[in-house]
Design a protein around this motif. Structure first.
Motif, PDB file in Angstrom:
ATOM      1  N   TYR A   1       0.824  -1.212   0.000  1.00 36.32           N
ATOM      2  CA  TYR A   1       0.000   0.000   0.000  1.00 36.32           C
ATOM      3  C   TYR A   1       0.862   1.269   0.000  1.00 36.32           C
ATOM      4  N   VAL A   2       1.912   1.282   0.823  1.00 39.01           N
ATOM      5  CA  VAL A   2       2.683   2.524   1.039  1.00 39.01           C
ATOM      6  C   VAL A   2       3.896   2.643   0.097  1.00 39.01           C
ATOM      7  N   LYS A   3       4.518   1.528  -0.215  1.00 39.54           N
ATOM      8  CA  LYS A   3       5.782   1.509  -0.980  1.00 39.54           C
ATOM      9  C   LYS A   3       6.825   2.436  -0.326  1.00 39.54           C
ATOM     10  N   PRO A   4       7.203   2.083   0.889  1.00 41.82           N
ATOM     11  CA  PRO A   4       8.064   2.999   1.663  1.00 41.82           C
ATOM     12  C   PRO A   4       9.507   3.044   1.157  1.00 41.82           C
ATOM     13  N   THR A   5      10.171   4.153   1.496  1.00 43.29           N
ATOM     14  CA  THR A   5      11.612   4.269   1.242  1.00 43.29           C
ATOM     15  C   THR A   5      12.399   3.969   2.519  1.00 43.29           C
ATOM     16  N   ILE A   6      11.694   4.008   3.660  1.00 38.55           N
ATOM     17  CA  ILE A   6      12.336   3.779   4.966  1.00 38.55           C
ATOM     18  C   ILE A   6      11.492   2.781   5.763  1.00 38.55           C
ATOM     19  N   LEU A   7      12.156   1.763   6.305  1.00 38.45           N
ATOM     20  CA  LEU A   7      11.456   0.763   7.127  1.00 38.45           C
ATOM     21  C   LEU A   7      12.161   0.667   8.479  1.00 38.45           C
ATOM     22  N   MET A   8      11.410   0.951   9.552  1.00 37.51           N
ATOM     23  CA  MET A   8      11.966   0.907  10.908  1.00 37.51           C
ATOM     24  C   MET A   8      11.377  -0.275  11.669  1.00 37.51           C
ATOM     25  N   GLY A   9      12.207  -0.976  12.423  1.00 41.89           N
ATOM     26  CA  GLY A   9      11.719  -2.070  13.251  1.00 41.89           C
ATOM     27  C   GLY A   9      11.885  -1.755  14.726  1.00 41.89           C
ATOM     28  N   LEU A  10      10.779  -1.543  15.424  1.00 41.37           N
ATOM     29  CA  LEU A  10      10.807  -1.342  16.883  1.00 41.37           C
ATOM     30  C   LEU A  10       9.652  -2.134  17.473  1.00 41.37           C
ATOM     31  N   SER A  11       9.601  -3.408  17.102  1.00 39.42           N
ATOM     32  CA  SER A  11       8.432  -4.244  17.357  1.00 39.42           C
ATOM     33  C   SER A  11       8.688  -5.377  18.351  1.00 39.42           C
ATOM     34  N   THR A  12       9.954  -5.650  18.652  1.00 41.94           N
ATOM     35  CA  THR A  12      10.383  -6.807  19.454  1.00 41.94           C
ATOM     36  C   THR A  12      10.137  -8.137  18.734  1.00 41.94           C
TER      37      THR A  12
END
Ligand SMILES: NC(=O)C1=CN([C@@H]2O[C@H](COP(=O)(O)OP(=O)(O)OC[C@H]3O[C@@H](n4cnc5c(N)ncnc54)[C@H](O)[C@@H]3O)[C@@H](O)[C@H]2O)C=CC1
Ligand SMILES: CC(=O)C(=O)O
Ligand SMILES: [Mg+2]
Length: 563
Positions: free
Chosen positions: A351-362
């Motif tokens: 849906y978003v097609k991001p350029t940045i992906l952050m993981g702070l999910s555990t």
């Protein structure tokens, strides 16, 4: 904590300290001492064994411990901090041998000022307090959480030179919901279910007042609370305090993003960010980056906010998802989803097609091959930061991120990963986006400026000064964070930024620094840093307290003096 029995001391000093005969006869060089420590470490099989050895070393001779740590940051930090500190906290009640900090249980409420008076050090500059309810990504570890307070403070000393005896680790014990701990006969905390937020705030009110009453300038750092937003909101304008998971993490990731965004060649307004995890760290990081997009990308609040898509355990955070959103998520909740809900990360990416992906999910491994490969189709140089700690909770490894993006990824992780050998034989180093790059400098900058509050401008400055600490050589090597072995210099620069922001905001109160230019101020900061190679010149008498008690109980042949 002591440092009195050091085999590097010359005979005259030993005589002066009345320790002749209490130390083996050889006078050793620092190199030989360190060699012994490294050999001892090598002989230990597990990370936990190494952790225990290092704790004993810190307690028996902290100067030697810090000589070792400062000289070998890259190798030793993972043993006293993430990832191994996670094992230590999980097994705290089994490896425990010395208190090393303050335990403040619920039953002491109403009496906290008296309990805090028992701490034997007269001066304390900074404390790290946790309630053990969310230690790294490992969940509720009860009083075992004190290990994280101890680990963070070891880095305040190693990275920013705050004197070890002026640091105070604290765990507040309001129970635990961890059944394994409740059923463990060795568990060292109060055996009761964790109390709720109302009781916690009452307890914290009393603790904050008691800490300030004993040490009026004390800095109070909150760490690894499951829900840290209410305490930050309540105390940030009353006490000299900050929350490392919301604000420190926000700042460190912002610094990495400033450097990485520049390398993508894509303007802030054209970036799209997906966050897996919308907790204290996720929202803290999103807020800081949003501020940068407003400042440097010249976007309005609304334009900047629309670039962020937060995903929690129920999917994309939207206004019409049907559940009651926690207050801290509201600012990033989407309303442009046309009634459509996106449950999986994969759907959100499509849906978003991001350029940045952050993981702070555990959620360890959440950025699988498919996710990483998708990221590589949305931009030439995808930014992927799996920031959850410890290593077992990291959303992907450096190796995976490099392999599945054809070595194009701009990468930083919360815990350390090994280097990667590229197809052309080049060695690529991973970035470590861990708040350890900023919290020591935030603490030191606050001490140096004598600021009574830590405001948002000071936190933002820590990120800016960290970002600009990167050398040309490090940039040319593809790094977005400075190398860890330069952390003392970097922390001094971060502290400089924090002092400058305190001055701008009329919060600085130290008359000695008025009118200093940057170079002079950095030298001033470095001059205030604890030096573990300095030899003691006199025997200091301490308050009667733990040292007297310990020496009398143990019938040790020396008096209640320490160095
Ligand atoms: N690199 C760094 O310097 C730092 C890293 N962290 C790490 O970030 C992680 C999160 O910390 P906090 O935000 O304080 O925790 P938290 O408990 O406040 O937030 C966790 C978030 O992850 C979401 N989540 C859980 N399971 C999920 C799933 N299956 N799919 C999608 N989302 C899911 C939760 O809904 C929540 O929004 C921890 O592992 C912590 O160690 C935290 C602070 C600093
Ligand atoms: C690094 C840190 O603060 C955390 O993982 O919670
Ligand atoms: Mg933390």
């Amino acid at each position: 904590m002591s440092t009195r029995f050091d085999t590097s001391y010359e005979p005259e000093l030993r005589e002066h300290l009345h320790i002749s005969g209490l130390v083996p006869p050889v006078v050793e060089t620092y190199d030989i001492q360190i060699k012994r420590c490294l050999k001892a470490l090598e002989s230990k099989k597990s990370g936990l064994d190494k952790y225990v050895y290092l704790s004993h070393l810190r307690n028996s001779n902290f100067n030697l411990f810090y000589r070792l740590l400062i000289g070998h940051m890259k190798d030793i930090t993972p043993l006293v901090y993430t990832p191994v500190v996670g094992d230590a906290c999980e097994n705290w009640s089994h490896i425990f041998s010395e208190p090393e900090g303050l335990y403040l249980p619920w039953k002491e409420r109403g009496n906290l000022a008296e309990t805090i008076k028992n701490w034997p050090e007269k001066e304390v500059d900074i404390c790290v307090v946790t309630d053990g309810s969310r230690i790294l990504g490992l969940g509720d570890l009860g009083v075992g959480g004190i290990g994280i307070s101890i680990g963070k403070l070891a880095l305040y000393t190693a990275c920013a030179g705050i004197h070890p005896t002026k640091t105070l680790p604290i765990v507040i014990d309001l129970g635990t919901d961890n059944e394994r701990l409740l059923n463990d006969e060795l568990y060292l905390g109060t055996r009761m279910k964790r109390l709720g937020e109302k009781d916690m705030m009452k307890f914290l009110d009393e603790m904050m007042a008691a800490l300030k009453a004993r040490w009026p300038s004390i800095i109070i750092q909150f760490e690894d609370f499951k829900n840290p937003f209410p305490s930050l909101a309540k105390y940030q304008n009353m006490y000299t305090c900050f929350n490392d998971d919301i604000q420190g993490t926000g700042a460190v990731v912002l610094a990495g993003v400033i450097n990485a965004v520049r390398d993508t060649g894509i303007a802030p307004k054209d970036q799209r960010l997906v966050f897996l995890g919308a907790g204290s760290a996720g929202v803290g990081v999103a807020r800081q980056i949003m501020e940068m997009f407003k400042k440097d990308g010249h976007l309005s609040e609304d334009e900047a906010r629309k670039l962020f898509y937060l995903v929690d355990s129920k999917g994309l955070v939207t206004n019409d998802r049907g559940d009651k959103l926690q207050e801290h998520k509201l600012i990033f909740s989407r309303s442009d989803n046309n009634g459509q809900q996106y449950k999986s990360l994969e759907d959100v990416l499509d849906y978003v097609k991001p350029t940045i992906l952050m993981g702070l999910s555990t959620i360890g491994g959440a950025f699988n091959e498919g996710i990483i490969k998708k990221m590589a189709t949305y931009s030439e140089r995808p930014i992927i930061f799996p920031l959850s700690n410890p290593v077992s909770k990291s959303e992907c490894t450096f190796d995976e991120a490099m392999k599945y993006t054809n070595e194009k990824v701009l990468f930083a992780s919360g815990s350390p990963f090994p280097s990667y050998e590229g197809k052309d034989g080049k060695i690529h180093e991973p970035g470590q986006g861990n708040n350890m790059y900023v919290f020591p400098g935030i603490g030191m900058g606050t001490i140096i400026s004598q600021a009574s509050l830590i405001n948002q401008d000071m936190i933002y400055a820590s990120a800016e000064y960290l970002a600009t600490s990167l050398t040309k050589e490090e940039r040319d090597d593809g790094l977005i964070y400075p190398r860890i072995d330069r952390i003392r210099d970097v922390s001094a620069r971060v502290a400089l930024g924090v002092v400058r922001a305190a001055e701008r905001n009329h919060l600085a109160r130290n008359p000695e620094i008025v009118g200093m230019d940057d170079d002079t101020l950095v030298e001033y900061i470095k001059g205030k840093m604890y030096d573990p190679t300095a030899v003691p010149t006199e025997v200091e008498e301490t308050d009667p307290g733990m040292w007297n008690w310990l020496t009398s109980k143990l019938s040790l042949p020396w008096s209640a003096s320490k160095l």
